[in-house]
Write a protein that holds these residues in place. Structure first.
Motif, PDB file in Angstrom:
ATOM      1  N   GLY A 419       0.814  -1.209   0.000  1.00 24.31           N
ATOM      2  CA  GLY A 419       0.000   0.000   0.000  1.00 24.31           C
ATOM      3  C   GLY A 419       0.847   1.259   0.000  1.00 24.31           C
ATOM      4  O   GLY A 419       0.538   2.239  -0.695  1.00 24.31           O
ATOM      5  N   GLU A 420       1.934   1.250   0.781  1.00 23.51           N
ATOM      6  CA  GLU A 420       2.832   2.405   0.830  1.00 23.51           C
ATOM      7  C   GLU A 420       3.478   2.631  -0.544  1.00 23.51           C
ATOM      8  O   GLU A 420       3.540   3.759  -1.045  1.00 23.51           O
ATOM      9  N   GLN A 421       3.913   1.554  -1.158  1.00 22.71           N
ATOM     10  CA  GLN A 421       4.580   1.639  -2.461  1.00 22.71           C
ATOM     11  C   GLN A 421       3.625   2.198  -3.536  1.00 22.71           C
ATOM     12  O   GLN A 421       3.957   3.142  -4.258  1.00 22.71           O
ATOM     13  N   ILE A 422       2.436   1.613  -3.593  1.00 25.83           N
ATOM     14  CA  ILE A 422       1.453   2.044  -4.604  1.00 25.83           C
ATOM     15  C   ILE A 422       0.924   3.429  -4.272  1.00 25.83           C
ATOM     16  O   ILE A 422       0.726   4.271  -5.157  1.00 25.83           O
ATOM     17  N   GLY A 423       0.690   3.701  -2.972  1.00 20.26           N
ATOM     18  CA  GLY A 423       0.119   4.972  -2.560  1.00 20.26           C
ATOM     19  C   GLY A 423       0.981   6.152  -2.953  1.00 20.26           C
ATOM     20  O   GLY A 423       0.484   7.169  -3.460  1.00 20.26           O
ATOM     21  N   ARG A 424       2.288   6.048  -2.731  1.00 19.54           N
ATOM     22  CA  ARG A 424       3.176   7.158  -3.083  1.00 19.54           C
ATOM     23  C   ARG A 424       3.257   7.336  -4.603  1.00 19.54           C
ATOM     24  O   ARG A 424       3.369   8.462  -5.099  1.00 19.54           O
ATOM     25  N   ARG A 425       3.163   6.233  -5.325  1.00 19.45           N
ATOM     26  CA  ARG A 425       3.172   6.315  -6.792  1.00 19.45           C
ATOM     27  C   ARG A 425       1.904   7.007  -7.304  1.00 19.45           C
ATOM     28  O   ARG A 425       1.959   7.841  -8.200  1.00 19.45           O
ATOM     29  N   SER A 446      -3.583   3.541  10.647  1.00 21.03           N
ATOM     30  CA  SER A 446      -4.226   2.286  11.071  1.00 21.03           C
ATOM     31  C   SER A 446      -3.252   1.334  11.748  1.00 21.03           C
ATOM     32  O   SER A 446      -3.670   0.437  12.480  1.00 21.03           O
ATOM     33  N   VAL A 447      -1.934   1.526  11.504  1.00 21.85           N
ATOM     34  CA  VAL A 447      -0.941   0.656  12.159  1.00 21.85           C
ATOM     35  C   VAL A 447      -0.046   1.464  13.107  1.00 21.85           C
ATOM     36  O   VAL A 447       1.034   1.009  13.498  1.00 21.85           O
ATOM     37  N   GLY A 448      -0.508   2.681  13.447  1.00 24.64           N
ATOM     38  CA  GLY A 448       0.208   3.475  14.442  1.00 24.64           C
ATOM     39  C   GLY A 448       1.438   4.195  13.946  1.00 24.64           C
ATOM     40  O   GLY A 448       2.250   4.662  14.753  1.00 24.64           O
ATOM     41  N   ARG A 449       1.609   4.318  12.627  1.00 22.14           N
ATOM     42  CA  ARG A 449       2.772   5.049  12.086  1.00 22.14           C
ATOM     43  C   ARG A 449       2.401   6.538  11.978  1.00 22.14           C
ATOM     44  O   ARG A 449       2.203   7.079  10.899  1.00 22.14           O
ATOM     45  N   TRP A 450       2.331   7.187  13.150  1.00 20.10           N
ATOM     46  CA  TRP A 450       1.813   8.552  13.215  1.00 20.10           C
ATOM     47  C   TRP A 450       2.715   9.561  12.519  1.00 20.10           C
ATOM     48  O   TRP A 450       2.231  10.516  11.904  1.00 20.10           O
ATOM     49  N   ASP A 451       4.016   9.363  12.611  1.00 20.50           N
ATOM     50  CA  ASP A 451       4.938  10.305  11.969  1.00 20.50           C
ATOM     51  C   ASP A 451       4.773  10.276  10.453  1.00 20.50           C
ATOM     52  O   ASP A 451       4.786  11.324   9.794  1.00 20.50           O
ATOM     53  N   ASP A 452       4.610   9.067   9.907  1.00 15.13           N
ATOM     54  CA  ASP A 452       4.423   8.950   8.454  1.00 15.13           C
ATOM     55  C   ASP A 452       3.090   9.562   8.033  1.00 15.13           C
ATOM     56  O   ASP A 452       2.990  10.209   6.982  1.00 15.13           O
ATOM     57  N   ALA A 453       2.054   9.345   8.864  1.00 16.71           N
ATOM     58  CA  ALA A 453       0.742   9.926   8.560  1.00 16.71           C
ATOM     59  C   ALA A 453       0.832  11.451   8.570  1.00 16.71           C
ATOM     60  O   ALA A 453       0.290  12.134   7.679  1.00 16.71           O
ATOM     61  N   ALA A 454       1.563  11.998   9.555  1.00 13.84           N
ATOM     62  CA  ALA A 454       1.709  13.451   9.655  1.00 13.84           C
ATOM     63  C   ALA A 454       2.501  13.999   8.466  1.00 13.84           C
ATOM     64  O   ALA A 454       2.215  15.090   7.957  1.00 13.84           O
ATOM     65  N   GLU A 455       3.482  13.222   8.012  1.00  9.42           N
ATOM     66  CA  GLU A 455       4.292  13.665   6.874  1.00  9.42           C
ATOM     67  C   GLU A 455       3.427  13.777   5.602  1.00  9.42           C
ATOM     68  O   GLU A 455       3.560  14.726   4.830  1.00  9.42           O
ATOM     69  N   VAL A 456       2.505  12.815   5.424  1.00  8.65           N
ATOM     70  CA  VAL A 456       1.617  12.850   4.256  1.00  8.65           C
ATOM     71  C   VAL A 456       0.679  14.044   4.349  1.00  8.65           C
ATOM     72  O   VAL A 456       0.440  14.740   3.352  1.00  8.65           O
ATOM     73  N   ARG A 457       0.151  14.291   5.538  1.00  9.06           N
ATOM     74  CA  ARG A 457      -0.739  15.446   5.712  1.00  9.06           C
ATOM     75  C   ARG A 457       0.006  16.753   5.438  1.00  9.06           C
ATOM     76  O   ARG A 457      -0.546  17.685   4.828  1.00  9.06           O
ATOM     77  N   LYS A 458       1.268  16.819   5.877  1.00  5.47           N
ATOM     78  CA  LYS A 458       2.070  18.025   5.637  1.00  5.47           C
ATOM     79  C   LYS A 458       2.325  18.209   4.141  1.00  5.47           C
ATOM     80  O   LYS A 458       2.241  19.325   3.616  1.00  5.47           O
ATOM     81  N   LEU A 459       2.621  17.113   3.456  1.00  4.71           N
ATOM     82  CA  LEU A 459       2.845  17.182   2.010  1.00  4.71           C
ATOM     83  C   LEU A 459       1.598  17.703   1.298  1.00  4.71           C
ATOM     84  O   LEU A 459       1.680  18.530   0.389  1.00  4.71           O
ATOM     85  N   MET A 460       0.467  17.213   1.752  1.00  2.00           N
ATOM     86  CA  MET A 460      -0.811  17.659   1.181  1.00  2.00           C
ATOM     87  C   MET A 460      -1.011  19.161   1.405  1.00  2.00           C
ATOM     88  O   MET A 460      -1.401  19.897   0.479  1.00  2.00           O
ATOM     89  N   ASN A 461      -0.717  19.634   2.604  1.00  2.00           N
ATOM     90  CA  ASN A 461      -0.881  21.059   2.913  1.00  2.00           C
ATOM     91  C   ASN A 461       0.124  21.912   2.146  1.00  2.00           C
ATOM     92  O   ASN A 461      -0.214  22.990   1.636  1.00  2.00           O
ATOM     93  N   ASP A 462       1.371  21.426   2.058  1.00  3.33           N
ATOM     94  CA  ASP A 462       2.412  22.187   1.363  1.00  3.33           C
ATOM     95  C   ASP A 462       2.072  22.371  -0.107  1.00  3.33           C
ATOM     96  O   ASP A 462       2.423  23.397  -0.712  1.00  3.33           O
ATOM     97  N   ARG A 463       1.400  21.391  -0.686  1.00  2.94           N
ATOM     98  CA  ARG A 463       1.036  21.466  -2.106  1.00  2.94           C
ATOM     99  C   ARG A 463      -0.288  22.200  -2.324  1.00  2.94           C
ATOM    100  O   ARG A 463      -0.747  22.345  -3.449  1.00  2.94           O
TER     101      ARG A 463
END
Length: 603
Positions: A419-425, A446-463
């Motif tokens: 999912g991570e591989q396809i999602g970033r693509r 969903s698996v407690g990777r909060w830092d990664d989730a926050a990084e995606v949200r930040k990327l979304m906001n930055d763009r």
């Protein structure tokens, strides 16, 4: 034509083959009659020593009615101007068909040469003094707006000393077709005359631009002024009803069509079926479909797709088999709908069968959309390795739709690595689609990777990517009400929120426990100021309970996928309040009844 040729021979024997009056009438029949022959008219014309303006105008008119032959009109006009006879100047009957021919092309495309010639014809309209002829000016407006040259079209309109209903309608049509709905409505409201064509054009313009409420308001004005709805605008309005889930309004239009005697051709019949299906009334769609004397392929496809949306996979497959028995050849849309039906109902083996069957038996070539459906079908059922293998074997590179289907399946089955591989693509392929970021962030959360989730949200906001707000729509008594999560703009918001609190308290006795997972992870609709309890679906259900009688069905449309918590709440409310709730989300329909959902919690 056989009769005309006999009359022609008599005219020749009587010595009238050079008489413009006699031969002009013969040319008129050959040029403009449905049973005429333009080439025969041209042969007769070529034998005439001194054809008059009537003859030229008649031929120009005839060729302007045939797009593939319209260039002959220009040639005839040029020939007319080259004659030395003083009586051969163009008149007011010359220019309307000549201008119309400028808008025609044998290949369906208008090039620079067409536009340049059209401008020259406009110059001749001015030169020969026909600026005050309303028919000629209307044809010029049509020409310019048809090319998208709205400034020029508006200039012609503004300079007309007199305008008729066609003048106003042409400009309204031109603006609305180009998506300039505000400009179209401004002209429409200012019109001294409004014909049915103008009303219908304005309604269709609102629908095409997604301004469905304004389309409904204008439709009510139409009926109040006893204006007729044509079949094209009716199809647009049915599409609007389908978009809003406005069943009552849609049924009013269907009744109008039946009473007015408008022919229900393939396109209009399909629009009716689509409206019923998307408004949650698949039974009425089936009843209407069964009553059709002739069923176009589009109607079959729409009905199969409607059953698919409602999770009735087996019924959709059976309808396809009936279609085969009726000797109706399927197309690529048929395959998409059958595969979607199998995906929504978990009919994996049936889907795999028809994926190959339709190509082998009916010659339906696989498209990107077909592969996307198969990946969705396999992914939903948990066969992720099989879905990945299918993608690797595709004869073309997978697009974002195919990869997105696999990405969604990874989220459902918590397949984090893939999912991570396809999602970033997928995010890089579609960087402005908020749903892609949201899904990946939720996967990490969903698996407690909060830092990664926050990084995606930040990327979304930055763009600068904005997520679509959750919105639920309910139609009651012909009025459409819209709710957003935590919204309090509705005039009865106080009563609605009290009803939400009441119904949540009632279902706790049935074992309801809020899905805290949704609160923590679902950034698709949950902002801190919009708590889980007040999602748009819950507000719409509460309003439905307040405004309808006990036992009445509640129909709701949502623009996003229904969340797990609202899905659970809807099931329990259907049991506690003994209500059937039909909810259409972004992907499909959910029929909640007696504590169960038609999707079987498989969505």
């Amino acid at each position: 034509m056989a009769d005309i040729k006999q009359f022609h021979s008599q005219l020749i024997r009587l010595g009238l083959s050079t008489d413009n009056d006699a031969m002009g009438r013969l040319i008129k029949f050959c040029s403009v009659s449905e049973t005429g022959d333009l080439y025969y008219a041209l042969k007769v014309f070529e034998q005439m020593p001194h054809p008059d303006p009537f003859v030229y105008n008649t031929l120009i008119r005839g060729f302007s009615r045939a797009p593939q032959l319209a260039h002959h009109s220009a040639l005839l006009y040029i020939q007319m101007l080259q004659q030395e006879q003083p009586l051969l100047q163009p008149n007011k009957f010359t220019f309307p068909p000549l201008v119309k021919s400028c808008c025609c092309s044998c290949c369906g495309e208008i090039g620079d040469a067409h536009v340049e010639f059209g401008r020259q014809v406009h110059a001749h309209v001015v030169k020969f003094g026909f600026c005050e002829d309303v028919f000629t000016q209307n044809s010029l407006i049509d020409m310019y707006v048809g090319w998208g040259l709205l400034v020029e079209g508006r200039r012609v309109f503004d300079e007309m000393p007199e305008r008729d209903v066609v003048s106003w309608t042409s400009l309204v049509n031109g603006y609305s077709r180009r998506g300039l709905v505000d400009e179209a409505f401004e002209v429409f409201e200012a019109a001294s005359e409004r014909g049915s064509v103008g009303w219908n054009a304005m309604v269709a313009g609102f629908v095409r631009s997604g301004r469905l409420r304004e389309a409904f308001a204008l439709l009510e004005r139409m009926w109040a002024e006893e204006k007729k709805l044509d079949k094209y605008a009716a199809a647009s309005m049915l599409a609007a009803c389908a978009g809003l889930g406005a069943l009552e309004q849609g049924e009013l239009i269907v009744d109008y069509l039946k009473k007015s005697g408008i022919e229900l051709d393939g396109k209009l019949s399909t629009a009716v079926i689509d409206m019923y299906c998307k408004c949650g009334s698949v039974d009425k769609a089936l009843e209407f479909f069964a009553g059709l004397s002739r069923r176009a392929l589009s109607s079959w496809n729409c009905m199969i797709g409607g059953l698919a949306m409602h999770g009735q996979g087996e019924a959709a497959v059976n309808l396809f088999r009936e279609m085969e028995r009726e000797k109706i050849a399927p197309d690529n849309i048929t395959l998409v709908n059958v595969l979607s039906a199998c995906a929504h109902a978990g009919l994996v083996e049936e889907g795999k069968h028809y994926f190959h069957y339709m190509k082998e038996v009916h010659g339906v070539e696989h498209t990107m959309e077909h592969f996307g459906c198969m990946v969705d079908l396999l992914g939903r059922s948990g066969r992720l390795s099989e879905a990945r293998k299918l993608i690797d074997e595709m004869p073309m590179s997978p697009d974002v739709g195919v990869l997105g289907a696999l990405f969604g399946a990874c989220k459902i089955h918590k397949e984090i690595e893939l999912g991570e591989q396809i999602g970033r693509r997928v995010i890089e392929l579609e960087p402005q689609n908020s749903g892609r970021y949201i899904l990946l962030a939720n996967l990490y959360a969903s698996v407690g990777r909060w830092d990664d989730a926050a990084e995606v949200r930040k990327l979304m906001n930055d763009r600068g990517v904005k997520k679509a707000p959750g919105c639920s729509i309910i139609e009651l008594d012909g009025a459409v009400s819209e709710f957003i999560a935590g919204g309090r703009t509705h005039p009865q918001s106080k009563e609605i929120y009290a009803k939400v609190d009441e119904m949540l308290e009632c279902i706790r006795s049935e074992g309801y426990v809020p899905d805290k997972d949704t609160v923590l992870h679902d950034i698709e609709e949950d902002d801190r100021e919009n708590p889980l309890y007040y999602h748009s679906e819950k507000l719409a259900i509460a309003f439905g309970l307040l405004k309808t009688t006990p036992g009445a069905m509640i129909r709701i449309s949502k623009n996003l996928r229904v969340c797990k918590d609202c899905h659970q709440v809807s099931k329990l409310i259907s049991k506690v309040y003994d209500r059937e709730i039909i909810m259409r989300d972004r992907n499909r329909f959910h029929h909640f009844k007696k504590g169960e959902c038609s999707c079987g919690d498989y969505w």
